[in-house]
Every structure is written in structure tokens, then in C-alpha cells.
Design an enzyme around this catalytic site. Structure first.
Site, PDB file in Angstrom:
ATOM      1  CB  SER A  44      -0.849  -0.173   1.143  1.00  0.00           C
ATOM      2  OG  SER A  44      -2.114   1.049   0.928  1.00  0.00           O
ATOM      3  CG  ASP A  58      -7.316  -3.344  -1.655  1.00  0.00           C
ATOM      4  OD1 ASP A  58      -7.753  -2.208  -1.290  1.00  0.00           O
ATOM      5  OD2 ASP A  58      -6.102  -3.558  -1.782  1.00  0.00           O
ATOM      6  CG  HIS A  92      -5.698  -2.672   1.104  1.00  0.00           C
ATOM      7  ND1 HIS A  92      -4.881  -2.614   0.120  1.00  0.00           N
ATOM      8  CD2 HIS A  92      -4.963  -1.674   2.053  1.00  0.00           C
ATOM      9  CE1 HIS A  92      -4.042  -1.555   0.067  1.00  0.00           C
ATOM     10  NE2 HIS A  92      -3.718  -1.109   1.498  1.00  0.00           N
TER      11      HIS A  92
END
Lengths: 280, 280
Positions: free
Chosen positions: A150, A226, A259
Site C-alpha cells: 500500500s 480490495d 487489502h
């Protein structure tokens, strides 16, 4: 710079450590985690850096990803930095938001007050911490890889792009692909660097590539479930930049994954084997 | 009893879930974690229970042990309960100690006020939760194994001893081997059951074995650098009880390992393969 050992535990025949030391760059006590594989008892070993995402410290990846099993098998040292300076006097987002300030250093050197004094994660990760690792741990820094998740995927790719030749392998899990074109990134870049968008480009993977930076290759895993995919992560922008620049990007869209660290844990072995192959 | 899904994530091709439901036994909303392996899409699968240690919830093992990788490979469902009732009105240790009350249910049915109303973890794990799992998930409860860590190792072994034939395999990481002979156990048994030590024996692995309970076999891993080894865990007492009773105990003293999840993560694959072999 003296390293203080915060914790130490045997793990898969190697040693999982958390260290702390007084960083000159950030002006704070910085923690980082290091996994020393069993092979390091007899020789120096290659290093893989893992840069974490928003809200994380050095601990999340260390306890959740299950990376030590494969790192021990492959003889890789894992270095996992924190995501921002912390401690008394370090400014934080005035509203306590999770996406700016503490836990959200975005791997840049801030230029705007009050952030510029402590928020120097770029210099910390690119310069200060590698020197400390080389001096203190059985690391062979002629063989390095870098990966992240991320915000840390953004960090890994941009650091590799700005330091050509340093990393034999680069990979990311669900990276923020173009901070200048997503809300998380725009908030961070404006806050830490000010409104001059020209200064933002050195912290944007796609802009760096458009401006001529190159990588030998890039591996990215992205979950299709996600929550941040469409608004914040935007892998299609990285795909386009790599295609235009002739950078071999392997972008794997992983059906149904989100995620979380359950996603990272599922594919971390693939990434570590990819790095080990490039480092051997 | 209606299950509410608290969270759901894809993981190693299976699904990691956290559920919540209103337990009749504890009178509270109880959470538990379930890993459903990919094989469960087509058939029911065997179940391995993991009981956690002091201070843990259902989350610690789920995010730290790295068990899903092997469970997915072997086709095992993992069920991970919380360690105590929780919520408004549930009494806790008056001093807020970590080793009694919340997070420290010791897998027993309390008989002393104010604990007796909610602290019914024995009946919850032995009776209520298996019925719920059988009714709600693709589980084959004719094939079960049970394992645990520390207080949960005590729980796993005592539950297996009290329910002969239910579990094809039983194992533990650093279990509390004899609560009646260690400070953690004595505090819990006195607090939850009162001073009559005869009542304590049904919650003590060694006493149950001395009183005639049997297991087909038992696998235990114990780190030699575990801070709790000598005062609280005392594996030599379990060794002696098993030897006297002719129970085949495999006790592996793992050099340099401590009491943490880094220790569990290192050896969880061995335990799951041991269970799968017994369940196949």
C-alpha cells in the site's frame, strides 16, 4: 549510532529482533524490525526491505505476514522500518486522521513546517538506515531487494526508481501507484511538500517513470476485492506507465483478495522467492 | 443460534472468518474465528480446534500463527474460540490482573459467584460451540483434533482427556501442565471453583491422567527459553504422569524458543500435519 535491542525471539531457526536507536534524520528514537536468518551465523546474507502501509509500525508485517519461514529457508535478512517518526514533540494530523502524520510518513522528506524537522522518512530509509544495517548486522548490501504494501508499495517502488542499480528485485502488494492522482497521496504531498506540484513528481512512481527513471522489472500483486483499489491504488496507471517505458511489469490480479495481511501472507512466499532468485 | 459474520477475508485460497453469536452458556456475545479451507467448497472437512493462552482473543492465533497456509493444503477447518466471556456486566479481576477474569477463562465452568454466571468456557467449548459449528459450517465432526497454547494447551489436553474418543489427535505448545501445582492455575482454580481441591482435579491434565483418563497419544512442543517454563508450565509433571499411565507423549524441547507466537509459527506446520495424519 548505538542500536538498542527492544526484543529478541528465536523464529524458524533464525532470530527476530526489534531494535531502537536515535535517528539523526528524524530526530527521534526510531524502531525497526530485523529477521536474521540462520545462514547469517556463518556469512553475510542478502537483505530484503519491507515498507509497511498506513497505520502500521514495524510490528504488523513482522507478526502477521509469515515471512520468516521462507526468509529462513532462502537465507534472506528482512529489514522492516516503522512508517513515520514518533514520540514527544512529533507533530501529528490535527484531526488525528490515519492518513497523515503518525503512521503515515509516505516515505518522503517533508519541506513544510511543522513536518520538515521530523518527517524525513526518505533520507532515513534511503541513507541512514542502510548505513546502520551495514555497520551493525551481518548484511551484504551489495545484494538488496525491496518490497512494500500500500503506502509502503509506493515507498518501495519510488525508492527503487530513484536509486537505480541498488535493488536487484522490486515488488509490491497493493501499492499506491500514483499519489499525485489519489486522495491519500494528494493530502500527503500537499501537507508535507506544499502546493508546488513539480516537487510531488519525485514521490510518484508513474511520474518518475514518465520522467525517465527505470527498473529492470517489477512484480505487483493486487487483490480484486480490495476496498481501496479504484480510488486510491489505481494499478492501471502503473500498468500504463510501465508499458510506455518498456518496464516489464508482472501485475497479478488476485481474485477475491482484500487489502489485509491475509492477502500478504498468502503471496509473501512468491515475492520472497522472486527476490531470492534475483539476489542469488 | 444465528451466526453473525464480523469479518471475512480470502486467505490461501480459503476463507478466514470471524463470527459472533449470543451464547446461552456464557450469556454473552461470543466471538470465534474459523478458517474454511478450499476443500470445503465440495465436501465437509475435518476440524482442528485451537485454544489460546492468557490475554488472547480469537484474533491472536488467527493473525500470527501462519496456520492457514498448511490448513489450506491439508484441508483442515480451524476453529479458534475466545478465551473468556466479555462484555458489559461480565466480572473481571478486581485488580485488572491478566491471569484471571477477562482473557483468562481457563476453559472451566466456574461455580463461585460472581463468576459462575458467565465463566462457562468448558461447556461453551465442549458442548455449545461444537453443536453450532456442526449446524452452521461444512465441518465433519466425526474427525476432530484439538491443540492449544499455554492456558489453551491446558484446555486442549483436559478437554480431550474428559471426552475420550472425540479427538483423533491432541497437541500443545508450552501448555500449563498441572494448574493445581502452579501459581496461574492455583489462582484460577481457587477463584473460579473455591477452596475444595477435589473439584480442581477435573481441570488438571496430570490429575485426570492419575485418576484414569487416557489419550491415544500427545504431542507437545516446549521452548527452552520460555520465561514461564519452570514456575508455571512444568512439562516434567506431564512427562511423569504420561509415563506412569503409559500414554505415548512426544515432548520436544525446542532449544532457544520462548513463549511467543514466533515459537508457535515455527512449529505449527508440524502440529497440523500430525493432526491431518491422524484425521485422514
Amino acid at each position: 549510532m548505538a542500536l538498542e535491542t527492544v526484543s529478541r525471539a528465536r523464529c524458524f531457526g533464525g532470530t527476530q529482533l526489534t531494535y531502537r536507536y536515535a535517528s539523526i534524520e528524524t530526530g527521534t528514537l526510531m524502531r525497526f524490525a530485523a529477521f536474521i536468518p540462520p545462514q547469517a551465523e556463518h556469512r553475510t546474507v542478502p537483505v530484503v526491505w519491507f515498507l509497511s502501509g498506513l497505520t502500521c509500525t514495524e510490528e504488523n508485517f513482522t507478526v502477521k505476514a509469515g515471512a520468516q519461514r521462507v526468509a529462513a529457508e532462502l537465507g534472506l535478512m528482512l529489514i522492516v522500518p516503522d512508517t513515520s517518526p514518533r514520540g514527544e514533540g512529533v507533530p501529528d494530523d490535527p484531526d488525528g486522521a490515519y492518513d497523515f502524520g503518525l503512521g503515515a510518513g509516505f516515505y518522503l522528506d517533508a519541506t513544510i513546517a511543522p513536518w520538515a524537522r521530523n518527517y524525513r522518512m526518505r533520507s532515513y530509509i534511503e541513507t541512514e538506515l542502510p548505513a546502520l544495517v551495514a555497520e551493525s548486522l551481518p548484511a551484504d548490501l551489495s545484494r538488496q531487494g525491496i518490497m512494500g504494501h500500500s503506502m509502503g508499495g509506493h515507498g518501495a517502488i519510488t525508492i527503487a526508481l530513484r536509486n537505480p542499480g541498488r535493488f536487484a528485485a522490486v515488488s509490491a502488494f497493493a501499492p499506491i501507484c500514483s499519489p499525485i492522482r489519489c486522495p491519500w497521496g494528494q493530502k500527503a504531498l500537499l501537507g508535507y511538500l506544499g502546493p508546488d506540484r513539480a516537487a510531488w513528481r519525485t514521490y510518484d512512481s508513474c511520474a518518475l517513470i514518465d520522467d525517465g527513471a527505470r527498473l529492470p522489472s517489477l512484480l505487483v500483486d493486487q487483490g480484486t476485492a480490495d476496498n481501496f483499489l479504484q480510488e486510491q491504488l489505481r494499478p492501471e496507471l502503473l500498468e500504463e506507465a510501465c508499458r510506455n517505458a518498456g518496464i516489464p511489469l508482472t501485475l497479478r490480479r488476485q481474485e477475491g483478495y482484500d487489502h489485509s495481511y491475509f492477502f500478504i501472507a498468502t503471496f509473501i512466499a512468491d515475492h520472497l522467492r522472486h527476490h531470492a532468485a534475483a539476489l542469488s
